[in-house]
Design a protein around this motif. Structure first.
Motif, PDB file in Angstrom:
ATOM      1  N   LEU A  15       0.874  -1.163   0.000  1.00  0.00           N
ATOM      2  CA  LEU A  15       0.000   0.000   0.000  1.00  0.00           C
ATOM      3  C   LEU A  15       0.912   1.214   0.000  1.00  0.00           C
ATOM      4  O   LEU A  15       1.794   1.346   0.857  1.00  0.00           O
ATOM      5  CB  LEU A  15      -0.895   0.030   1.239  1.00  0.00           C
ATOM      6  CG  LEU A  15      -1.815  -1.180   1.441  1.00  0.00           C
ATOM      7  CD1 LEU A  15      -2.633  -0.996   2.709  1.00  0.00           C
ATOM      8  CD2 LEU A  15      -2.726  -1.379   0.251  1.00  0.00           C
ATOM      9  N   SER A  16       0.714   2.093  -0.986  1.00  0.00           N
ATOM     10  CA  SER A  16       1.638   3.219  -1.128  1.00  0.00           C
ATOM     11  C   SER A  16       0.892   4.442  -1.627  1.00  0.00           C
ATOM     12  O   SER A  16      -0.323   4.412  -1.861  1.00  0.00           O
ATOM     13  CB  SER A  16       2.767   2.853  -2.091  1.00  0.00           C
ATOM     14  OG  SER A  16       2.243   2.561  -3.384  1.00  0.00           O
ATOM     15  N   GLY A  17       1.640   5.547  -1.783  1.00  0.00           N
ATOM     16  CA  GLY A  17       1.070   6.786  -2.286  1.00  0.00           C
ATOM     17  C   GLY A  17       1.105   7.891  -1.260  1.00  0.00           C
ATOM     18  O   GLY A  17       1.469   7.688  -0.091  1.00  0.00           O
ATOM     19  N   THR A  18       0.726   9.075  -1.678  1.00  0.00           N
ATOM     20  CA  THR A  18       0.792  10.231  -0.776  1.00  0.00           C
ATOM     21  C   THR A  18      -0.113  10.056   0.431  1.00  0.00           C
ATOM     22  O   THR A  18       0.200  10.502   1.537  1.00  0.00           O
ATOM     23  CB  THR A  18       0.385  11.503  -1.537  1.00  0.00           C
ATOM     24  OG1 THR A  18      -0.926  11.317  -2.097  1.00  0.00           O
ATOM     25  CG2 THR A  18       1.356  11.795  -2.668  1.00  0.00           C
ATOM     26  N   GLY A  19      -1.244   9.399   0.227  1.00  0.00           N
ATOM     27  CA  GLY A  19      -2.156   9.200   1.353  1.00  0.00           C
ATOM     28  C   GLY A  19      -1.530   8.365   2.444  1.00  0.00           C
ATOM     29  O   GLY A  19      -1.727   8.623   3.636  1.00  0.00           O
ATOM     30  N   VAL A  20      -0.774   7.360   2.050  1.00  0.00           N
ATOM     31  CA  VAL A  20      -0.110   6.515   3.044  1.00  0.00           C
ATOM     32  C   VAL A  20       0.938   7.319   3.789  1.00  0.00           C
ATOM     33  O   VAL A  20       1.052   7.277   5.024  1.00  0.00           O
ATOM     34  CB  VAL A  20       0.513   5.280   2.359  1.00  0.00           C
ATOM     35  CG1 VAL A  20       1.329   4.476   3.363  1.00  0.00           C
ATOM     36  CG2 VAL A  20      -0.572   4.413   1.753  1.00  0.00           C
ATOM     37  N   GLY A  21       1.727   8.117   3.054  1.00  0.00           N
ATOM     38  CA  GLY A  21       2.776   8.910   3.695  1.00  0.00           C
ATOM     39  C   GLY A  21       2.223   9.934   4.657  1.00  0.00           C
ATOM     40  O   GLY A  21       2.727  10.094   5.775  1.00  0.00           O
ATOM     41  N   ILE A  22       1.161  10.641   4.253  1.00  0.00           N
ATOM     42  CA  ILE A  22       0.570  11.652   5.118  1.00  0.00           C
ATOM     43  C   ILE A  22      -0.021  11.002   6.359  1.00  0.00           C
ATOM     44  O   ILE A  22       0.132  11.475   7.491  1.00  0.00           O
ATOM     45  CB  ILE A  22      -0.502  12.447   4.349  1.00  0.00           C
ATOM     46  CG1 ILE A  22       0.163  13.293   3.261  1.00  0.00           C
ATOM     47  CG2 ILE A  22      -1.318  13.323   5.293  1.00  0.00           C
ATOM     48  CD1 ILE A  22      -0.821  13.967   2.321  1.00  0.00           C
ATOM     49  N   THR A  23      -0.716   9.863   6.157  1.00  0.00           N
ATOM     50  CA  THR A  23      -1.315   9.167   7.301  1.00  0.00           C
ATOM     51  C   THR A  23      -0.247   8.769   8.308  1.00  0.00           C
ATOM     52  O   THR A  23      -0.411   8.956   9.522  1.00  0.00           O
ATOM     53  CB  THR A  23      -2.089   7.933   6.828  1.00  0.00           C
ATOM     54  OG1 THR A  23      -3.098   8.350   5.917  1.00  0.00           O
ATOM     55  CG2 THR A  23      -2.716   7.191   7.985  1.00  0.00           C
ATOM     56  N   LYS A  24       0.856   8.233   7.818  1.00  0.00           N
ATOM     57  CA  LYS A  24       1.933   7.818   8.729  1.00  0.00           C
ATOM     58  C   LYS A  24       2.523   9.020   9.452  1.00  0.00           C
ATOM     59  O   LYS A  24       2.797   8.981  10.656  1.00  0.00           O
ATOM     60  CB  LYS A  24       3.022   7.072   7.950  1.00  0.00           C
ATOM     61  CG  LYS A  24       2.582   5.718   7.427  1.00  0.00           C
ATOM     62  CD  LYS A  24       3.658   5.047   6.600  1.00  0.00           C
ATOM     63  CE  LYS A  24       4.852   4.654   7.453  1.00  0.00           C
ATOM     64  NZ  LYS A  24       5.845   3.871   6.685  1.00  0.00           N
ATOM     65  N   ALA A  25       2.703  10.105   8.696  1.00  0.00           N
ATOM     66  CA  ALA A  25       3.335  11.290   9.306  1.00  0.00           C
ATOM     67  C   ALA A  25       2.432  11.919  10.358  1.00  0.00           C
ATOM     68  O   ALA A  25       2.898  12.391  11.402  1.00  0.00           O
ATOM     69  CB  ALA A  25       3.677  12.311   8.218  1.00  0.00           C
ATOM     70  N   VAL A  26       1.114  11.952  10.065  1.00  0.00           N
ATOM     71  CA  VAL A  26       0.188  12.593  11.001  1.00  0.00           C
ATOM     72  C   VAL A  26      -0.034  11.729  12.233  1.00  0.00           C
ATOM     73  O   VAL A  26       0.005  12.216  13.379  1.00  0.00           O
ATOM     74  CB  VAL A  26      -1.159  12.898  10.307  1.00  0.00           C
ATOM     75  CG1 VAL A  26      -2.206  13.345  11.328  1.00  0.00           C
ATOM     76  CG2 VAL A  26      -0.965  13.965   9.254  1.00  0.00           C
ATOM     77  N   LEU A  27      -0.273  10.441  12.027  1.00  0.00           N
ATOM     78  CA  LEU A  27      -0.615   9.569  13.146  1.00  0.00           C
ATOM     79  C   LEU A  27       0.592   9.157  13.960  1.00  0.00           C
ATOM     80  O   LEU A  27       0.472   8.909  15.171  1.00  0.00           O
ATOM     81  CB  LEU A  27      -1.351   8.318  12.639  1.00  0.00           C
ATOM     82  CG  LEU A  27      -2.708   8.577  11.979  1.00  0.00           C
ATOM     83  CD1 LEU A  27      -3.342   7.247  11.573  1.00  0.00           C
ATOM     84  CD2 LEU A  27      -3.638   9.322  12.940  1.00  0.00           C
ATOM     85  N   CYS A  28       1.738   9.097  13.325  1.00  0.00           N
ATOM     86  CA  CYS A  28       2.916   8.637  14.075  1.00  0.00           C
ATOM     87  C   CYS A  28       4.159   9.290  13.483  1.00  0.00           C
ATOM     88  O   CYS A  28       4.918   8.651  12.755  1.00  0.00           O
ATOM     89  CB  CYS A  28       3.018   7.116  14.021  1.00  0.00           C
ATOM     90  SG  CYS A  28       4.269   6.447  15.146  1.00  0.00           S
ATOM     91  N   PRO A  29       4.364  10.577  13.727  1.00  0.00           N
ATOM     92  CA  PRO A  29       5.488  11.271  13.084  1.00  0.00           C
ATOM     93  C   PRO A  29       6.843  10.682  13.435  1.00  0.00           C
ATOM     94  O   PRO A  29       7.735  10.648  12.595  1.00  0.00           O
ATOM     95  CB  PRO A  29       5.335  12.712  13.590  1.00  0.00           C
ATOM     96  CG  PRO A  29       4.481  12.614  14.829  1.00  0.00           C
ATOM     97  CD  PRO A  29       3.577  11.454  14.614  1.00  0.00           C
TER      98      PRO A  29
END
Length: 461
Positions: free
Chosen positions: A284-298
């Protein structure tokens, strides 16, 4: 008890029908079943004999009795060959008109003629050999023995040999990739069968092959096809699929190993049963995955980026795949076109129809995503993953089946049309070709849990 991998044959009714078909063709009726010839009888001068079969001949697959053989006439007027006791046939012409013209006088008679012979195999080719003819001489009293032996008998031998040679007989199908033992054949009152087995298998036995229904037929045992499949399987197969949205991408690669594939009959359908060990790798990849990871667990996202900068915006999983039903039945279609090639043959095309996988197919798998965020946080992307895995699984299975059914590379079944063809010369440049073959369209229908059957039909050209 018969034993074979491929076979071909004809029922008695099928052989009789072939004879009737030949007799019904006007050109053959005139050129094969009738004729005349002159011969020098020495002191008696030139004589001309004529003959005409006025009723359809009838074939029987029984040997002549000692009494019938004792009154028969062979090519040598002074000696008969040994009486055929096995693989024998009798070709009865119920009514034959004969005429003899000598010294300006024509005499005629009509009676029954029976040709006796045996089936032979020469280099794997079945044939009919006429050995002698028996005559009903009750109406031949006006013809002396010299004329009968010197003129009538040789002509009737030639005629019946010509009729026997014109009958096309079924030949064994061809199966690429397998060596076969020399074919054997068996004749009983119900028909003729030819058979062979794979090299290394028990010797073939054609005796007792039950006629499958069609009067003229070819048979293929599924065990022979499955031997080809077992030898052709690659170590592994895989396929990849991708899906998702602008923000989320789901991709999967499905790999199959330790495969077992067998062709099988399910009622009137032919299926390829597939079982093995299936596994999937997913991303699972893409900008949505990156933003979700950064927001929920920076902190975790930063750690992921430092550890693997190329995959900081991805989560991955490896999982085993289960499938139901298991084995998985993949529908197979078998079709054939008109004869083609040189020498002409009919190659059976084994392919996958559009709906080759069962409609009730279901998959079971449990992905455990890597990284610092649980799958629930990425539900938008993860929801697309199931469909991607299903498509990759189906493409993997179809790829396995298509690869094995590729007639050029793997599995090729063909009917040797050129070897089931006879050409009859009728004089004056006229020839008629008689061919056994499969009508174009669906072929090789299951007739049992282990046998595929192909009816053969006669065409004239």
């Amino acid at each position: 008890m018969s034993g074979f991998d491929i076979a071909a044959g004809a029922t008695l009714s099928g052989l009789r029908d072939l004879l009737a078909r030949l007799y019904a063709v006007p050109e053959l009726r005139a050129g094969l079943f009738a004729g005349s010839q002159s011969v020098d009888l020495g002191p008696m001068g030139m004589a001309t004999g004529g003959w005409d079969v006025t009723e359809v001949p009838v074939l029987s697959l029984t040997p002549p009795s000692p009494a019938d053989w004792a009154t028969a006439h062979g090519a040598d007027p002074d000696a008969l060959p040994p009486r055929p006791e096995t693989n024998a046939f009798a070709l009865t012409c119920p009514a034959v008109s004969v005429s003899l013209t000598a010294s300006g006088v024509t005499r005629t008679a009509k009676g029954k003629v029976v040709a006796y012979g045996r089936f032979t195999m020469t280099k794997g080719a079945p044939g009919l050999e006429v050995l002698a003819v028996g005559l009903d001489e009750s109406d031949f009293s006006m013809l002396d023995a010299l004329m009968v032996n010197r003129l009538i008998v040789p002509r009737l031998l030639d005629m019946t040999r010509g009729i026997a040679a014109a009958i096309p007989l079924p030949r064994l199908p061809r199966l690429a990739g397998i060596g076969f033992q020399p074919p054997v054949f068996a004749v009983d009152p119900g028909g003729l069968a030819i058979a062979t087995s794979r090299e290394g298998a028990p010797p073939p036995d054609a005796a007792g092959i039950a006629p499958p229904g069609p009067a003229l037929f070819a048979l293929v045992d599924l065990a022979a096809l499955n031997a080809v499949i077992a030898a052709a399987l690659a170590p592994s197969y895989s396929a990849e699929e991708t899906g998702g949205s602008d923000a989320f991408t789901a991709s999967a690669r499905v790999t199959a190993r330790d495969l077992t594939l067998t062709l099988a009959a399910e009622g009137a359908a032919l299926v390829l049963r597939v079982t093995g060990r299936f596994a999937a790798y997913g991303e699972l990849s893409g900008t949505g995955v990156g933003i979700t990871k950064a927001v929920l667990c920076p902190i975790g996202a930063a750690a992921d980026a430092i550890a693997d900068p190329g995959k900081w915006d991805k989560v991955v999983a490896e999982m085993d795949l289960g499938h139901s039903p298991d084995p998985l039945p993949v529908a197979v279609a078998a079709t054939v076109a008109a004869p083609a090639g040189e020498p002409p043959a009919q190659v059976v095309d084994l392919s996958l129809p559009g709906q080759s996988l069962p409609p009730d197919l279901s998959l079971s798998f449990t992905p455990k995503w890597s990284g610092s965020v649980t799958g629930s946080a990425l539900s938008a992307a993860a929801s697309a993953f199931a469909g991607v895995v299903a498509r990759a699984f189906e493409e993997t299975v179809r790829g396995i089946a298509a690869d094995l059914l590729d007639q050029e590379a793997r599995l090729s079944v063909s009917l040797p049309v050129a070897e089931m063809t006879t050409r009859v010369s009728l004089g004056g440049g006229l020839r008629i070709t008689l061919t056994l073959g499969a009508p174009p369209g669906p072929v090789l229908a299951p007739i049992s849990s282990s046998l595929l059957c192909q009816p053969l039909t006669l065409t004239l050209s």
